[in-house]
Design a protein around this motif. Structure first.
Motif, mmCIF file in Angstrom:
data_model
loop_
_atom_site.group_PDB
_atom_site.id
_atom_site.type_symbol
_atom_site.label_atom_id
_atom_site.label_comp_id
_atom_site.label_asym_id
_atom_site.label_seq_id
_atom_site.Cartn_x
_atom_site.Cartn_y
_atom_site.Cartn_z
ATOM 1 N N GLY A 122 -43.496 21.872 23.547
ATOM 2 C CA GLY A 122 -43.918 20.513 23.778
ATOM 3 C C GLY A 122 -43.240 19.521 22.838
ATOM 4 N N ILE A 123 -43.411 18.257 23.173
ATOM 5 C CA ILE A 123 -42.878 17.145 22.403
ATOM 6 C C ILE A 123 -43.984 16.125 22.178
ATOM 7 C CG2 ILE A 123 -41.181 15.266 22.343
ATOM 8 C CD1 ILE A 123 -39.456 16.909 24.235
ATOM 9 N N THR A 124 -44.134 15.649 20.969
ATOM 10 C CA THR A 124 -45.069 14.572 20.649
ATOM 11 C C THR A 124 -44.287 13.360 20.180
ATOM 12 O OG1 THR A 124 -46.807 16.138 20.026
ATOM 13 C CG2 THR A 124 -47.064 13.876 19.280
ATOM 14 N N SER A 173 -42.489 23.795 5.091
ATOM 15 C CA SER A 173 -41.257 23.542 4.349
ATOM 16 C C SER A 173 -41.180 22.073 3.973
ATOM 17 C CB SER A 173 -40.031 23.928 5.183
ATOM 18 O OG SER A 173 -39.795 22.955 6.182
ATOM 19 N N MET A 174 -40.306 21.749 3.061
ATOM 20 C CA MET A 174 -40.123 20.371 2.636
ATOM 21 C C MET A 174 -39.301 19.575 3.646
ATOM 22 S SD MET A 174 -41.877 20.395 -0.063
ATOM 23 C CE MET A 174 -41.476 18.775 -0.714
ATOM 24 N N LYS A 175 -38.779 20.243 4.684
ATOM 25 C CA LYS A 175 -37.930 19.575 5.668
ATOM 26 C C LYS A 175 -38.674 19.272 6.971
ATOM 27 C CE LYS A 175 -33.712 21.656 3.841
ATOM 28 N NZ LYS A 175 -32.493 22.458 4.158
ATOM 29 N N GLY A 176 -40.003 19.238 6.913
ATOM 30 C CA GLY A 176 -40.770 18.861 8.084
ATOM 31 C C GLY A 176 -41.037 19.981 9.066
ATOM 32 N N PHE A 177 -40.864 21.230 8.627
ATOM 33 C CA PHE A 177 -41.093 22.369 9.512
ATOM 34 C C PHE A 177 -42.271 23.187 8.995
ATOM 35 C CE2 PHE A 177 -40.410 26.925 10.281
ATOM 36 C CZ PHE A 177 -40.447 26.938 11.671
ATOM 37 N N TYR A 178 -43.179 23.582 9.896
ATOM 38 C CA TYR A 178 -44.228 24.496 9.498
ATOM 39 C C TYR A 178 -44.487 25.498 10.610
ATOM 40 C CZ TYR A 178 -47.901 22.207 12.286
ATOM 41 O OH TYR A 178 -48.669 21.713 13.308
ATOM 42 N N ILE A 179 -44.974 26.660 10.215
ATOM 43 C CA ILE A 179 -45.273 27.734 11.148
ATOM 44 C C ILE A 179 -46.591 28.377 10.738
ATOM 45 C CG2 ILE A 179 -43.923 29.427 9.839
ATOM 46 C CD1 ILE A 179 -43.169 30.678 12.564
ATOM 47 N N ASN A 227 -43.957 24.019 14.327
ATOM 48 C CA ASN A 227 -43.834 22.576 14.523
ATOM 49 C C ASN A 227 -42.680 22.053 13.667
ATOM 50 O OD1 ASN A 227 -45.629 20.094 15.645
ATOM 51 N ND2 ASN A 227 -44.609 19.517 13.729
ATOM 52 N N TYR A 228 -41.886 21.171 14.265
ATOM 53 C CA TYR A 228 -40.771 20.571 13.526
ATOM 54 C C TYR A 228 -40.864 19.057 13.630
ATOM 55 C CZ TYR A 228 -36.106 19.204 12.068
ATOM 56 O OH TYR A 228 -35.042 18.603 11.422
#
Length: 344
Positions: free
Chosen positions: A339-341, A258-264, A302-303
């Motif tokens: 998780g968190i990066t 997505s354009m909002k920083g989300f991918y699956i 991932n967000y």
């Protein structure tokens, strides 16, 4: 089984120089149902420095140092050993006439038991009219003997050399105006000095060899608004049975960004004609077992919260399939990860 570890990477960019230094360490403690106990560790340092004098030339120098080993309870006696590896790496990239890319490299590796080895690789690719690309590559590889093969249990011996492979491959790639990329690769691998159990008396020796011929088709399709489909299909012929290398493999994934920083990403894998050693703990020469074909599905999301923070989650083996990659050692069922990066 308990394992811990960590690493730290320091990176610098100064003009046309880019460098990385990575220090890593991990260790574990094991207590197996049959009474076997062990503690192991691996520590190392990887340093690289890249110099790019022009947009068409790149040179990399690297250093790779590691130590690994530990101690294990063999019968009623603790046995402790460790080995050292040092590697020097040189890699270059050169573009000629804006259409030809030449890449190559060498690695000099020194192992405290297996000795010294020089590894090299060379590849060339050229861009043809109508977005056709042709590539060719030759490379040499190696695998040093493991701690188990050197020191643990009855077949172990320190009189072992690295396993050596030589790979030749050729690729034809086609691009279709940015929405479809696809490539077909034919390859041949010759492996020598394979470490096998021989006897009597049982002992590891560098006596095995295998020739592998195969073909692989891979590609990517970009679909509106923000979808991508990736696939890779391969088929290999072996001159003899080999554990851990499937005859056929098919990977397929569907990704949404997505354009909002989300991918699956939904990823599936099919494995066929996979062999395993019947009993890896037997002192006799290995007997190979053909494992059942299997399909697994994985889902990952991932967000991107901001430029400093990413959140991710994953479900592996969504369908909770029962499968093995080693005979009588079942793989995990459905598992969940979050998780968190953090970047700074």
């Amino acid at each position: 089984i308990k394992r811990r570890g960590g690493d730290i990477t320091i990176r610098h960019e100064l003009g046309r120089f880019i460098g990385d230094v990575k220090m890593h360490y991990n260790f574990g403690h094991h207590e197996i149902y049959d009474g076997y106990k062990s503690d192991d560790f691996m520590s190392g340092l990887i340093a690289t420095e890249t110099y790019q004098p022009t947009d068409y030339t790149r040179l990399l120098l690297g250093l790779d140092i590691r130590e690994y080993g530990g101690k294990a309870l063999i019968g009623e006696t603790w046995k402790e050993e460790s080995v050292y590896e040092k590697g020097l790496v040189v890699n270059f990239h050169q573009k000629l006439l804006k259409k030809v890319n030449l890449e190559g490299g060498m690695r000099f590796n020194s192992h405290s038991v297996a000795g010294k080895e020089l590894i090299h690789a060379l590849g060339i690719s050229t861009i043809l009219p109508y977005d056709w690309i042709i590539k060719a590559q030759y490379s040499k590889g190696y695998r040093n003997p493991t701690i188990n093969e050197l020191y643990l249990f009855m077949p172990s011996t320190t009189d072992l050399r690295p396993e050596i492979t030589e790979n030749i491959e050729a690729t034809v790639e086609k691009r279709y105006k940015g929405f479809l990329n696809t490539a077909l690769t034919a390859f041949r691998i010759d492996a020598e000095n394979l470490i096998q159990k021989m006897g009597p008396p049982p002992q590891y020796q560098n006596v095995g060899s295998v020739k592998i011929k195969g073909i692989e088709w891979e590609g990517e399709i970009l679909l509106p608004p923000n979808f991508a489909i990736n696939w890779a299909i391969s088929s290999s012929l072996f001159s003899r049975k080999v554990a851990g290398s499937p005859g056929e493999k098919f990977d397929l994934s569907l990704r949404y960004i997505s354009m909002k920083g989300f991918y699956i990403t939904l990823q599936g894998q099919w494995i066929n004609n996979l062999y395993s050693v019947e009993n890896p703990y037997s002192y006799a020469p290995p007997t190979y077992i053909k494992l059942r074909s299997y399909v697994i599905l994985n889902l990952r999301g991932n967000y991107n919260v901001n430029k400093y923070l990413d959140l991710y989650s994953a479900i592996n083996n969504i369908t909770d399939s029962s499968y093995e990659t080693m005979y009588r050692f079942p793989m995990p069922g459905r598992t969940f990860t979050i998780g968190i990066t953090a970047k700074y």
